[in-house]
Structure formats: structure tokens, C-alpha cells
Design an enzyme around this catalytic site. Sequence first.
Site, PDB file in Angstrom:
ATOM      1  N   GLU A 153       0.820  -1.214   0.000  1.00  0.00           N
ATOM      2  CA  GLU A 153       0.000   0.000   0.000  1.00  0.00           C
ATOM      3  C   GLU A 153       0.858   1.271   0.000  1.00  0.00           C
ATOM      4  OE1 GLU A 153      -4.189  -1.471   1.988  1.00  0.00           O
ATOM      5  OE2 GLU A 153      -2.726  -0.530   3.317  1.00  0.00           O
ATOM      6  N   GLU A 162      -7.139  -7.034  -1.201  1.00  0.00           N
ATOM      7  CA  GLU A 162      -7.670  -7.174   0.155  1.00  0.00           C
ATOM      8  C   GLU A 162      -9.144  -6.826   0.099  1.00  0.00           C
ATOM      9  OE1 GLU A 162      -5.713  -4.856   3.124  1.00  0.00           O
ATOM     10  OE2 GLU A 162      -3.722  -5.733   2.762  1.00  0.00           O
TER      11      GLU A 162
END
Length: 591
Positions: free
Chosen positions: A161, A237
Amino acid sequence: MSMTRSFCHDDSSFLLDGQPYRIFSGEMHYFRIPREYWRHRLQCLRAMGLNTVSTYMPWNLHEPRPGIFDFTGMLDVVAFLRLAAEEGITVILRPGPYICSEWDFGGLPSWLLATPDIKVRCMDQRFLAAVRRFFARVGQETAGLQWHRGGPIILTQVENEYGAFANDRAYMDAMVALVREVGFDGQLYTCDWANPTNLKAGEVAGAVTVANFGSRAHEQIPALRRLRPNQPSMCGEFWAGWFDEWGSKRNGSDDPTPVLTEIRWMLENDTSFNFYMFHGGTTFGLMAGANDYDKYTPDVSSYDFRAPLDESGRPTAKYTALRELLGAHQPAGVTLPAVPAPPLPVIRIAAFALTESASVWDNLPEPVAVAQPVPMEMLGQAYGMILYRTDIGGLGDGELRLVEVHDYAKVFVEGKLVGTLDRRKHERMVKLEGVPTERARLDVLVDTTGRTNFGHKLLDRKGITDRVEYNGLTLMGWQAYRLPLDAAMLAGLRWQASDRPGPAFHRGYFHVERVGDSFLDLRGWSRGVVWVNGHCLSRHWSIGPQRTAYLPGAWLRPGRNEVVVFDLESDGRKPLSGLDAPVLDEVAAPG
């Protein structure tokens, strides 16, 4: 004649040995699950209809001190990966170096913070040198287990991320080069929040870009396809629940309906996905992280996450509903295996008393002399508590200001508690009255919770981070006592039969005829940590919402078992018992 194994992709599909492969993945972390339960959890994953497991690797556990590595016990990632292969499950490996994951410092080791001006997740050469050493060992352990080399790893993540953190393109290119250098020559990927800004900031050449989200798949995936049209679509995710923070109501919902809606859309629209989390497990020890935006909010130890498989590995309503849905979308001829029985039953443990105590004041180590308080990392300490001591005799009454407390301080003058400061509430000042004119010992005992694991305040040193002022003057001449709350500290405690108020440790024993999972009921206690048979289970705090500590039966033995509870503030020992269900949503009234 043997077939060459391969994993790659074309413009629309992942390809496993040349055939289209939809990734139905579930996230679970070997380091949050007792090793004895790994196979059971993997079998549960397959029985729900998933074909892949995704896991992070926590740098701070694997390299607790510079150059000292640990890949044993619950950290034996190779054993975990081989179990996955035995169960017919492919693997997504997420080696960091940063993992977020509601994990202390996002998985970065605390010893990095001993360098005063270090920067992380960038081209700071000191950080990169440390990453290179860790990644060399990661490659040594796991690169040989990539799919094309006969192992189960089909995807390896680059960073994590990063598009939500910074724009250092040189750093991301360096991460790709380093991952390749240590042997990961298979398919790479990056994941970021599902918006073009984050996805573009975190992507790298040669890697698949995947999007993270928890809702609106019908909007997020088409947007990803517009951004990256020449690759398969994947949710890296899918947030099937959420984590919890001390002092706040529990997050998320057990209702499977919203999750089913999103997964059904992805199943019907040729999208691969990874449940975050399929099984959250427990953040054992002192490893839970924190967030710090306008307010510091530390995370609880339970990582139940309202996942399909709960903290103790039991199927939930989400699991049952998803198994039915995913069962209808298996490849032709594939029938889901039966859901395996739990390895151990859930048991109740009758109430028992703790019979010995050890006051912190009676068990102080040798101090370190410092001109001013320094964070614990500067003294080689990673976790736990730290005590700062000086003398303010003759300075009169006034205002004591701590700049800053990370995270929770008890202030004593001549052994008497005079104030409590909580970082969550931005508390920094205590008024002192009746200060003796001759000798006045000032003690500031700082207890820590997790280091920030996300955002722009990652450099979260613990203890007193700068200075202590009294009536505007900086206090000099201190002693610092390191109290790491580790196995060595517990082994050196001097126990006595008499009860002692906090801060103190308390020890007792309980007996079981048969072992099984349980949940230690810590209601009645204040704030601290609990161990059973030497295993550090959890932090506890009366503000909730977590009021129990998951106790794996694999860590018990028939007969006598030892419990140690540290409590910072209680007036003495309290009874303990083991419940057959957790208490994860009981928040204390504001006080």
C-alpha cells in the site's frame, strides 16, 4: 516427461501452468496462529472454497536484533508454506518490508528507531541497508518455494500500500530490484487502495496492480480495469471485517449479507480476490499496532476481525454462507472437502486465585544515567515499560509537563501516585502540590501500547520522547530503568506471598484434566499483560472492548498451568477464570 511449471498472466487472466486460474484467496498469518493449528486453519480455508492463502512476513519478529534472525516455531514460514502445498493450496507471499496489518510499527523492527534521524520506506541508505540484509534472508528461506521452482508461491508482493504513503518512485524501483536480487523471479504484484491516485503512486513496472476495498466492487473493479486494461482484475484485500481499538465499540458486523453481495459480484465478473481476513487469529505478545491521525488509537490484541473463521478457528455465519456460495463456483468436477473438526474442544476453567505477587518497585533493574529522558529505543529496548527517575526537592509546587508521553504514564512523588497521563487524550501536564523541600523523588512510569502502523507518523518512539519541564524549566539528571516485560524479566522476578497493589505482577496456577481452548476473563483487572505457561497472550485494559484473552489449548498441559498477570493500576489480586466464548465488545463507560 515432466511439465514445466509456470505462473503468469495474459490480458485478462492469471495462468497456472498455461491454464486460466481464478485466485480465491484468504488472508491468514502464520505468526498469529499457534503452529499446532496451522494445518487445521488451512484445511478450513480449502473447505470454504478457497484455493490460495495470503500471508505477510513480520520483519520485527524475524529479525528482532540487527543480524539476528528467527525462523523457528511460530515463525517457521517455510513449514507453513509447505503445509499449504500439502493441502493443495497456492500462496501469495507478502514479505514487506512494511506490512501495516495493525502490527507494531507496521512490522518494521523497533531497533531502526535507535537512529535519531532515520527515515523509513524511502531512499534513506541506512534503511535500505537494513532491508537488504532482511530480504537476503527472506530470499534464502522462501524464494525456492515459488511455483515455477516446485513450491506453492504464485505471487510475491512489492512493498505494501505504498501509494497511500509517499511518491518515492526511486524507492519502489529499488524494492523491485531487491526482490529480484534475492531470488524472487516469479510474478510480482502491488496492492493499494482502490482509487487512481493511490494505485498509480504504488505501481511498478512488471507487476500486476491490484485494488483493496471492502465494498462497491461493481465500481472499484471497472475503475481498476480502466487503469490497467492489460492484466487480470483482482481485489488484493477484500475487507471482510475490521480491527478494533482500545476504548471504542467493536467495529464491523457478523451479518454475512454485505460480504456475500460483493463476493457474488466478483465471482460473476471474472475477478480474483483475497479475503482480508479469512482468519485473523491473535496478535500475541506486545505486537498490536496503532493509528495516529488527530488522535492516537492503539489496537487490541484480538485480531478476530469478524472474519469467516473466528479468533479461535471456529466457523462463523459468514463462513457457512460463503462456503455455500463458493461451492457453486468451483472448477468442474471439484467438490469441497468437509469442514474439519477443531483440533481441540473449547473448555471452561473454574475460577482460581493468584497467590503470589511481585511489585515493580521491588524488582527494578540497574538504571542507566541520562541527562534527559530518552525513548526506550535509544537504550536498546523494544517493548514494555520504562521508568524515569529524578529528584525535584526544593523546586516547590508547580506544573510538571511531559513532552511527550508515549503512551500512558503514572507519575509518583516519593512513591505516592499524583497523576496519570494518557496519550489518547493529549494529556501532558500534572499539577504537583506539597512537594518536599529537601528530597522529592519523582518517578514517571511509562507503559506503552502499539507503535503507529499506518500513515505518516510511523516514527513512533516510546517512553518520553523529548523532555520533562517543571515550572518552565527542563529537568536534568535522570535515571532510566528498562522494564521490557519479556521472558528474561519474568524469570528474574522475586515473588512473595503478600498481595501488592499495582504496578505489580501476580502469579497463580490452575489445573485442567483435559486441554482445550479457552478465554481468560480479565474483567476486574485494570491495565496490563497476561502470560500462560510462558506464552504472552495479550494486553488487557478495562476500557474494553476486548475483556478476554484467547488461550490456545495447544499451550496448556494436563494438570498444573501457570498464569502471570501484570497490572499497572489494580489494588491487588483478582480471581481469574476461563470462559467458553470471548468478550470482545464490552466498552467501559467514559470516566
